[in-house]
Motif scaffolding. Structure first.
Motif, mmCIF file in Angstrom:
data_model
loop_
_atom_site.group_PDB
_atom_site.id
_atom_site.type_symbol
_atom_site.label_atom_id
_atom_site.label_comp_id
_atom_site.label_asym_id
_atom_site.label_seq_id
_atom_site.Cartn_x
_atom_site.Cartn_y
_atom_site.Cartn_z
ATOM 1 N N ASP A 464 0.837 -1.182 0.000
ATOM 2 C CA ASP A 464 0.000 0.000 0.000
ATOM 3 C C ASP A 464 0.873 1.234 0.000
ATOM 4 N N LYS A 506 -3.781 0.249 -7.065
ATOM 5 C CA LYS A 506 -4.175 -0.384 -5.817
ATOM 6 C C LYS A 506 -5.393 -1.252 -6.028
ATOM 7 N N GLY A 510 -5.576 -4.956 -5.436
ATOM 8 C CA GLY A 510 -6.519 -5.488 -4.455
ATOM 9 C C GLY A 510 -7.370 -6.579 -5.056
ATOM 10 N N ARG A 513 -5.460 -9.639 -5.363
ATOM 11 C CA ARG A 513 -5.229 -10.281 -4.081
ATOM 12 C C ARG A 513 -6.472 -10.906 -3.499
ATOM 13 N N TYR A 514 -7.468 -10.056 -3.442
ATOM 14 C CA TYR A 514 -8.645 -10.522 -2.693
ATOM 15 C C TYR A 514 -9.767 -10.997 -3.584
ATOM 16 N N ILE A 522 -11.218 -5.162 -0.066
ATOM 17 C CA ILE A 522 -10.205 -4.399 -0.787
ATOM 18 C C ILE A 522 -10.116 -2.993 -0.246
ATOM 19 N N ALA A 526 -6.637 -2.461 0.971
ATOM 20 C CA ALA A 526 -5.820 -1.752 -0.006
ATOM 21 C C ALA A 526 -6.063 -0.248 0.013
#
Length: 613
Positions: A464, A506, A510, A513-514, A522, A526
DNA sequence: CTTAGGG
DNA sequence: CCCTAAG
């Protein structure tokens, strides 16, 4: 049945100039209006009829002659001053002898018509026009006068000299445009008047087209015209179609239009008064009247500006207008020139004087609008005073009255756009955003900001931080962004906060990632630093990104920027990543598993992202 | 409240 | 971005 007016003349002549208002009273002449029933008996005329007749009588000098009477009669017929509907003819006869020989009259008419035809043929344009005009002048006087044509000569003499009157004359011709006119023209008119031509031009101006004139000529024999023809004439005159089928009405309208005078029936008066009434006036007053009439009877849309203005000005305007009209046009004996409704013509006329013009539709609308506005204003003010402050503590509302110095009346409120106190018009924006952020949240937010300022951004992940820095680097806007939110607090979001590249990154990260769809996650993870982005925002943005990527990506990935779309071009790389992610996510499935799997996707993303970075 | 979609 | 419906 025909309406015959039996007039008993005391022998005195009315003053030509006499105003119409004084009908029987002022005039020495006493009239008795009678209707001839089918059986031949005489029936007292109605008030309406009396009015009509009286009007005619008053205007005219009283010369009495049977022949003249006849002529007059004819003229009347053409004029149709008498509204009787069935009558073979309507006439005004002066004489003790109530009975009128209808046959004779008819014959007369025919004769006239013939003459007219003849005239038309012979002098199609100029001559006829001249003669007509000429005759018209005479006619106006004659026709309307109860007595009759004796005056004709005099009238001619009188009229011709007056060039000024000429302008109106043509119209009058049309109006009265009756048999008498024809007769006159046939008999004598041809000679004089070079001026006529001039007058013609003026006429054309008024009517706006010469074709009209031809039609007008036709009007002379109004009776002969079919409704359709009349309508045609109407159209030519007013430039618009009419569906009215009432002959009388049409004739009147046409006449009025041509004359620019509402007072068709009393045309003679006009002529006499021409000096006074018309010359200059024809445009304004008459027009006004006309418009009024139209407004009342015809389509409201057609109303002229003048009328509108008047109506708009004040509720009282109608009255005022009427007065004005009366003043300007002496004719106001019958203020309303016209019959609104087809059938009610006659009676309506009488009432017209008293009747107040019905507000135009537009007028009503305008009025209502105005009122609405006022109400709105009130509401606004009330809102300002009451609710708004509550909704956003930080926004300041200044009542209008407080803003004495400012010329601008609308109140303003302090808006915290971009952290700057910007005064924007207060547009009753009562917090459109979700109620979500409560004070606590706000506080948190502030705290966050504070952290940021300190550059102590402790996100769960260093990414981040990195991203944020990237953000800052790539987009300075981010800094601004930081400052803004604090101030806005409750009202936040207000208007478009451009997504920075960093934010996008981001977001993508995010998602990687999620997993897409876990926006709240997120956002929480994030976007910890970007409190102003809600999960919905993320979602929306993602959607947009996806869309963009799909649109752009396939065709040419290579393109660095798609500037065409947005101000902030999104690097193709990102788009491609997005697309990939999207595919992966979709493939992966919606299960939670994917979220864990996300790590995989995230990895990919990061790879690309890192590459990008 | 969080998501998903439509506007 | 906003607004709403649906979980």
């Amino acid at each position: 049945m025909g309406t015959v007016v039996d007039t008993q003349v005391d022998g005195e002549k009315d003053n030509e100039e006499s105003d119409f208002g004084n009908i029987g009273a002022s005039n020495p002449v006493v009239y008795q209006l009678v209707r001839v029933e089918g059986d031949g008996r005489l029936v007292p005329a109605t008030d309406d009829e009396v009015m009509e007749v009286e009007h005619l009588l008053d205007e005219n000098k009283s010369g009495l002659a049977s022949d003249e009477a006849t002529k007059h009669f004819d003229g009347c017929v053409s004029n149709e001053r008498l509204p009787s509907k069935n009558s073979d003819f309507e006439g005004l006869s002066q004489s003790e002898n109530a009975e009128v020989d209808s046959q004779k009259l008819n014959a007369r008419l025919e004769y006239i018509e013939v003459m007219l035809q003849k005239v038309k043929q012979e002098e199609r344009l100029r001559l006829s026009s001249e003669s007509l005009i000429h005759s018209a002048k005479c006619m106006d006087v004659k026709c309307q006068t109860s007595d009759s044509c004796n005056e004709t000569q005099a009238c001619n003499d009188k009229l011709q000299p007056e060039n000024t009157s000429m302008e109106t004359a043509p119209s009058s011709m049309v109006l009265n445009g009756s048999c008498s006119a024809l007769l006159r023209s046939a008999e004598a008119c041809l000679g004089p008047a070079n001026e006529v031509v001039t007058s013609m031009s003026s006429v054309s101006e008024c009517t706006s087209s010469k074709p009209d004139f031809s039609i007008l000529k036709g009007e002379i024999c109004l009776d002969n015209l079919s409704i359709r023809e009349l309508q045609e004439a109407f159209r030519a005159t007013f430039g618009r179609q009419t569906s009215v089928k009432d002959k009388l009405w049409l004739k009147r309208r046409i006449t009025m239009g041509l004359t620019n005078s509402c007072d068709v029936p009393t045309t003679s008066f006009v002529i006499k008064d021409n000096k006074v009434v018309h010359k200059e006036m024809k445009e304004e007053p008459s027009r006004l009247q006309l418009s009024q009439t139209e407004a009342g009877s015809m389509s409201t849309d057609q109303v002229t500006d003048a009328t509108i203005n008047n109506s708009q000005t004040l509720p009282s305007s109608p009255t005022d207008r009427t007065e004005d009209l009366q003043v300007s046009g002496k004719q106001l004996r019958k203020p309303f020139c016209e019959y609104d409704e087809k059938n009610e013509n006659l009676q309506m006329e009488q009432f017209a004087g008293k009747r107040v013009r019905k507000p135009t539709r537009r007028y009503i609308e305008e009025l209502s609008e105005f009122e609405t506005r006022e109400c709105t204003a009130k509401l606004l003010s009330s809102v300002k005073n009451s609710g708004h402050c509550q909704s956003s503590p930080k926004s300041r509302i200044r009542p209008v009255r407080d803003i004495g110095s400012q010329s601008i009346s609308f109140s303003t409120r302090q808006d915290s756009l971009g952290g700057f106190g910007i005064q924007v018009p207060y547009v009753s924006r009562v917090r459109r955003g979700r109620p979500r952020k409560n004070f606590a949240t706000l506080m948190n937010f502030v705290d966050e900001i504070g952290k940021r300022d300190a550059e102590t951004i402790n996100s769960d992940e260093e990414q981040d931080l990195r991203l944020e820095k990237f953000d800052a680097a790539g987009d300075n806007t981010d800094n601004n962004a930081d400052t803004r939110p604090p101030l806005t607090g409750g009202v936040r979001r207000k208007h478009h906060r451009a997504w920075t590249l960093g934010e996008v990154l981001k977001l993508v990260d995010g998602v990687a990632r999620y997993g897409a769809g876990r926006w709240s996650e997120i956002r929480r993870l994030a976007f910890a630093s970007y409190s102003y982005r809600t999960s919905v925002d993320l979602k929306d943005k993602w959607r947009n990104l996806l869309r963009a990527s799909l649109a752009q990506g396939p065709t040419d990935r290579g393109a660095k920027n798609s500037r065409k779309h947005t101000s902030i071009p999104i690097p193709a790389a990102i788009l491609s990543r997005v697309r990939e992610l999207a595919e992966m996510q979709s493939q992966t499935g919606i299960e939670l598993g994917p979220s864990k799997i996300t790590g995989r996707g995230g990895g990919i993303v990061q790879e690309k992202g890192s590459g990008f970075l």
